[in-house]
Design a protein around this motif. Structure first.
Motif, PDB file in Angstrom:
ATOM      1  N   ALA A  70       0.854  -1.186   0.000  1.00  0.00           N
ATOM      2  CA  ALA A  70       0.000   0.000   0.000  1.00  0.00           C
ATOM      3  C   ALA A  70       0.885   1.229   0.000  1.00  0.00           C
ATOM      4  CB  ALA A  70      -0.899  -0.009   1.236  1.00  0.00           C
ATOM      5  N   PHE A  71       0.537   2.225  -0.804  1.00  0.00           N
ATOM      6  CA  PHE A  71       1.413   3.375  -0.985  1.00  0.00           C
ATOM      7  C   PHE A  71       0.987   4.532  -0.087  1.00  0.00           C
ATOM      8  CE2 PHE A  71       1.192   1.430  -5.331  1.00  0.00           C
ATOM      9  CZ  PHE A  71       2.358   0.700  -5.174  1.00  0.00           C
ATOM     10  N   ARG A 120       1.297  10.043  -8.503  1.00  0.00           N
ATOM     11  CA  ARG A 120       0.250  11.039  -8.280  1.00  0.00           C
ATOM     12  C   ARG A 120       0.821  12.322  -7.697  1.00  0.00           C
ATOM     13  NH1 ARG A 120      -5.087  11.620  -7.961  1.00  0.00           N
ATOM     14  NH2 ARG A 120      -5.463   9.416  -8.442  1.00  0.00           N
ATOM     15  N   HIS A 121       0.337  13.447  -8.213  1.00  0.00           N
ATOM     16  CA  HIS A 121       0.634  14.757  -7.636  1.00  0.00           C
ATOM     17  C   HIS A 121      -0.670  15.532  -7.600  1.00  0.00           C
ATOM     18  CE1 HIS A 121       2.059  19.041  -7.734  1.00  0.00           C
ATOM     19  NE2 HIS A 121       2.767  18.557  -6.724  1.00  0.00           N
ATOM     20  N   GLY A 122      -1.207  15.709  -6.379  1.00  0.00           N
ATOM     21  CA  GLY A 122      -2.517  16.343  -6.268  1.00  0.00           C
ATOM     22  C   GLY A 122      -3.586  15.498  -6.935  1.00  0.00           C
ATOM     23  N   LYS A 123      -4.356  16.085  -7.847  1.00  0.00           N
ATOM     24  CA  LYS A 123      -5.439  15.377  -8.536  1.00  0.00           C
ATOM     25  C   LYS A 123      -4.986  14.683  -9.814  1.00  0.00           C
ATOM     26  CE  LYS A 123      -8.954  18.626  -6.840  1.00  0.00           C
ATOM     27  NZ  LYS A 123     -10.009  19.600  -7.236  1.00  0.00           N
ATOM     28  N   HIS A 124      -3.725  14.844 -10.187  1.00  0.00           N
ATOM     29  CA  HIS A 124      -3.248  14.314 -11.460  1.00  0.00           C
ATOM     30  C   HIS A 124      -2.304  13.135 -11.251  1.00  0.00           C
ATOM     31  CE1 HIS A 124      -4.970  17.798 -13.504  1.00  0.00           C
ATOM     32  NE2 HIS A 124      -4.424  18.546 -12.556  1.00  0.00           N
ATOM     33  N   HIS A 137       1.519  13.906  -2.656  1.00  0.00           N
ATOM     34  CA  HIS A 137       2.095  13.173  -3.769  1.00  0.00           C
ATOM     35  C   HIS A 137       2.552  11.796  -3.318  1.00  0.00           C
ATOM     36  CE1 HIS A 137       5.416  15.293  -1.753  1.00  0.00           C
ATOM     37  NE2 HIS A 137       6.148  14.238  -2.075  1.00  0.00           N
ATOM     38  N   GLY A 138       2.751  10.910  -4.292  1.00  0.00           N
ATOM     39  CA  GLY A 138       3.249   9.577  -3.991  1.00  0.00           C
ATOM     40  C   GLY A 138       2.934   8.595  -5.095  1.00  0.00           C
TER      41      GLY A 138
END
Length: 213
Positions: free
Chosen positions: A148-149, A170-174, A192-193
């Motif tokens: 799990a991230f 992922r960064h924010g919604k993107h 982010h992650g």
């Protein structure tokens, strides 16, 4: 006036005692700063590191703030809990400012980040005893698709360069798909992650640059 050799045996003056005291406090402040920044770098609270080291949170707080003379036993416990050695702790105490650092292949400090368990390895590529933090470079390896991230959010600007594999990040919604050779820069204050591991193993450099105080 001729100097009297007997002066060598006189008690220390107040000025000399103050100089020695300042020197002792400088060492305590140095130790506290290195320990605190190492703890913060790993995302650990004072209570958590105190539990790992078998010390009280109040004592750890005093050590980090340079308020007490730390015993060798307490230092050994704290450095062990943080993944440091005593030699790493004191390595830069007398070093000149702006000295060069060399971390050889495979010798980067392995850091456990909160929220990561299996399949994530973080190696810090600078000397952890440096107490002036301008940036943090990590070599990150991921090899377990079942993990799990976590989501990270912290100060600074982050730069990622993918060395091997493919990953959705992922960064924010993107969400951005990254492949070997891709570079990705973003505001680390935005959550982010990793989102999905597409091709294993994955290895990338992650460098966070912090704003100057």
């Amino acid at each position: 006036m001729q100097r009297d050799p007997a002066d060598d045996f006189l008690p220390k003056t107040l000025a000399t005692r103050q100089t020695d005291s300042d020197r002792d406090h400088a060492l305590e402040r140095y130790i506290g700063t290195v320990l605190r920044q190492s703890r913060n770098r790993q995302g650990l609270t004072i209570a958590e590191i105190a539990g790992l080291a078998g010390l009280s949170p109040g004592m750890v707080s005093k050590i980090e703030n340079g308020q007490v003379a730390t015993s060798l036993d307490a230092l050994a416990r704290l450095t062990g809990a943080l993944g440091l050695t005593l030699s790493q702790l004191f390595r830069d105490y007398d070093a000149p400012e702006g000295g060069a650092q060399l971390v050889r292949a495979g010798e980067g400090l392995e850091v456990v980040r909160r929220g990561t368990r299996r399949g994530h390895t973080y190696h810090l590529l600078t000397d952890p005893s440096r107490h002036h933090r301008a940036f943090e470079p990590f070599l990150i390896t991921m090899d377990d698709a079942a993990e799990a991230f976590p989501t990270f959010q912290h100060e600074g600007t982050q730069f990622i360069y993918l060395l091997e594999g493919r990953i959705d990040y992922r960064h924010g919604k993107h969400v951005y798909e990254l492949a070997a050779g891709d570079a990705f820069t973003f505001d680390a204050r935005v959550p982010h992650g990793p989102e999905r591991l597409r091709e294993l193993p994955i290895r990338f450099l992650a460098v966070t640059v912090f704003d100057e105080d």
